[in-house]
Design a protein around this motif. Structure first.
Motif, short mmCIF file in Angstrom:
data_model
loop_
_atom_site.label_atom_id
_atom_site.label_comp_id
_atom_site.label_asym_id
_atom_site.label_seq_id
_atom_site.Cartn_x
_atom_site.Cartn_y
_atom_site.Cartn_z
N GLY A 1 -12.04 -2.33 5.12
CA GLY A 1 -13.00 -1.34 4.67
C GLY A 1 -12.35 -0.09 4.11
N ASP A 2 -13.04 0.53 3.14
CA ASP A 2 -12.50 1.69 2.45
C ASP A 2 -12.26 2.88 3.37
N ASP A 3 -13.00 2.95 4.50
CA ASP A 3 -12.92 4.13 5.36
C ASP A 3 -11.80 4.05 6.39
N VAL A 4 -10.99 3.01 6.33
CA VAL A 4 -9.88 2.87 7.28
C VAL A 4 -8.67 3.64 6.76
N GLY A 5 -8.19 4.57 7.57
CA GLY A 5 -6.98 5.31 7.23
C GLY A 5 -5.76 4.60 7.79
N PHE A 6 -4.60 4.85 7.19
CA PHE A 6 -3.41 4.18 7.71
C PHE A 6 -2.17 5.06 7.61
N ILE A 7 -1.26 4.79 8.54
CA ILE A 7 0.10 5.33 8.51
C ILE A 7 1.01 4.20 8.05
N CYS A 8 1.96 4.52 7.18
CA CYS A 8 2.89 3.49 6.70
C CYS A 8 4.31 3.85 7.13
N GLY A 9 5.23 2.98 6.77
CA GLY A 9 6.59 3.11 7.27
C GLY A 9 7.41 4.24 6.67
N HIS A 10 7.00 4.71 5.50
CA HIS A 10 7.71 5.79 4.81
C HIS A 10 6.70 6.59 4.01
N GLY A 11 6.89 7.89 3.94
CA GLY A 11 6.03 8.71 3.11
C GLY A 11 4.67 8.98 3.73
N PRO A 12 3.75 9.57 2.94
CA PRO A 12 2.44 9.96 3.45
C PRO A 12 1.54 8.75 3.70
N GLY A 13 0.58 8.94 4.58
CA GLY A 13 -0.43 7.90 4.81
C GLY A 13 -1.50 7.95 3.73
N SER A 14 -2.50 7.09 3.88
CA SER A 14 -3.57 7.02 2.88
C SER A 14 -4.76 6.31 3.54
N SER A 15 -5.65 5.81 2.73
CA SER A 15 -6.79 5.02 3.21
C SER A 15 -6.88 3.74 2.39
N ILE A 16 -7.51 2.75 2.96
CA ILE A 16 -7.68 1.49 2.24
C ILE A 16 -8.45 1.71 0.95
N GLY A 17 -9.51 2.53 1.01
CA GLY A 17 -10.31 2.79 -0.19
C GLY A 17 -9.51 3.48 -1.28
N GLN A 18 -8.73 4.48 -0.90
CA GLN A 18 -7.91 5.19 -1.89
C GLN A 18 -6.96 4.23 -2.58
N GLU A 19 -6.34 3.36 -1.81
CA GLU A 19 -5.39 2.42 -2.41
C GLU A 19 -6.08 1.34 -3.23
N ARG A 20 -7.23 0.88 -2.77
CA ARG A 20 -7.97 -0.13 -3.53
C ARG A 20 -8.34 0.40 -4.91
N MET A 21 -8.67 1.70 -4.96
CA MET A 21 -9.15 2.27 -6.21
C MET A 21 -8.05 2.79 -7.12
N THR A 22 -6.90 3.20 -6.54
CA THR A 22 -5.89 3.88 -7.35
C THR A 22 -4.51 3.25 -7.33
N ASN A 23 -4.22 2.41 -6.34
CA ASN A 23 -2.88 1.82 -6.25
C ASN A 23 -2.68 0.86 -7.42
N PRO A 24 -1.65 1.06 -8.24
CA PRO A 24 -1.47 0.21 -9.43
C PRO A 24 -1.30 -1.26 -9.11
N PHE A 25 -0.89 -1.59 -7.88
CA PHE A 25 -0.74 -2.99 -7.49
C PHE A 25 -2.08 -3.62 -7.09
N LEU A 26 -3.08 -2.77 -6.84
CA LEU A 26 -4.34 -3.25 -6.27
C LEU A 26 -5.57 -2.86 -7.06
N THR A 27 -5.42 -2.10 -8.13
CA THR A 27 -6.56 -1.53 -8.82
C THR A 27 -7.62 -2.57 -9.18
N GLY A 28 -8.86 -2.23 -8.80
CA GLY A 28 -9.99 -3.08 -9.16
C GLY A 28 -10.29 -4.19 -8.19
N MET A 29 -9.50 -4.34 -7.11
CA MET A 29 -9.76 -5.41 -6.17
C MET A 29 -10.92 -5.04 -5.24
#
Length: 221
Positions: free
Chosen positions: A192-220
Motif C-alpha cells: 500500500g502507498d501509505d507504508v513508510g520504509f527505512i532502507c539500508g542506505h540514505g533517506p527513507g521513503s514510502s511505497i506510494g512515493q516510490e511507485r509514483m516517482t522511482n524510475p525503476f517502478l514508475t506507473g506500476m
C-alpha cells in the motif's frame, strides 16, 4: 462494551555505520523499552553508545541480508550483548560463511564469519515487546534478502531491496535485477502507498512515493 488494547508505540534511531554509511537501526517498544538492532554493519562501539543513550534493552539482532556492510558487526555485537541473531533467509548462508574474506576485500578487519540462531522464511513473524513484524522474502539484491513489515504501524525495514529513488544493486554474486523487480512489485508494492520504509542506505521513503516517482517502478499499480 470493552475497549481495545492500545497499540504498541515504537521508538527508533538510525546509526550510520562504516565507510558505507549503512543505516543500522535501533528499534524499540516504548512501553517495555525492549529493543532490536537491525543490520549492525560495524562500528559496534557507536551502536552500543546509541543503545545506552536510548536506555533500552536489546533482545535480538535482526539481519535483512548477508552483505558485509550489513553484518560486519553482528558477531561482535552478539557476543557483547549475549543475544540471538535472527535472519536473514538461508539463501544468504554463503555470504555469512565469507564475512571475513569479504571484509578483506574492502580492507575491513576484525569481522567474523557466523551463523544466525534462526533463519527466516516467507510468512515468519518476529517481535520485540508488543511490536510484531511479518517476514517477506525479497530476493534479487541477494538471494536471502528479507523485509520486516509491520501492518499495525504501516512501516517496513526493507534493507537494500528498495531505496528512495532507486533499487538495490544486482551486480554482486547472487544478484538478479529481474528477480529484484519481481520482489518489489509482488511483495512491496501491494503493501500500500501509505507504508513508510527505512532502507539500508540514505533517506527513507514510502511505497506510494516510490511507485509514483522511482524510475525503476514508475506507473506500476
Amino acid at each position: 462494551m470493552t475497549e481495545s488494547a492500545p497499540k504498541a508505540q515504537a521508538g527508533g534511531t538510525i546509526i550510520p555505520v562504516t565507510l558505507f554509511q549503512q543505516n543500522c537501526m535501533l528499534l524499540w517498544d516504548e512501553a517495555t523499552r525492549q529493543a532490536v538492532v537491525i543490520d549492525p554493519g560495524g562500528d559496534v562501539p557507536l551502536i552500543q553508545e546509541a543503545i545506552a543513550k536510548a536506555n533500552v534493552k536489546v533482545e535480538q539482532i535482526w539481519l535483512t541480508h548477508g552483505h558485509i556492510d550489513h553484518v560486519g558487526g553482528a558477531a561482535e555485537l552478539r557476543d557483547a550483548l549475549k543475544v540471538e541473531i535472527i535472519g536473514p533467509h538461508k539463501a544468504d548462508d554463503y555470504l555469512l560463511d565469507n564475512v571475513e574474506s569479504s571484509g578483506a576485500n574492502y580492507g575491513i578487519t576484525g569481522v567474523r564469519n557466523f551463523r544466525p540462531d534462526r533463519w527466516l522464511e516467507e510468512g515468519d513473524k518476529v517481535s520485540v515487546g508488543g511490536l510484531s513484524f511479518d517476514i517477506l522474502h525479497c530476493p534479487g539484491h541477494s538471494p536471502g534478502s528479507v523485509v520486516f513489515y509491520s501492518q499495525a504501524m504501516k512501516f517496513a525495514h526493507v534493507g537494500d531491496v528498495l531505496f528512495a529513488g532507486s533499487v538495490g544493486r544486482t551486480d554482486l554474486p547472487g544478484g538478479s535485477h529481474e528477480t529484484l523487480i519481481n520482489s518489489i512489485t509482488t511483495k512491496l508494492i501491494p503493501l500500500g502507498d501509505d507504508v513508510g520504509f527505512i532502507c539500508g542506505h540514505g533517506p527513507g521513503s514510502s511505497i506510494g512515493q516510490e511507485r509514483m516517482t522511482n524510475p525503476f517502478l514508475t506507473g506500476m499499480a
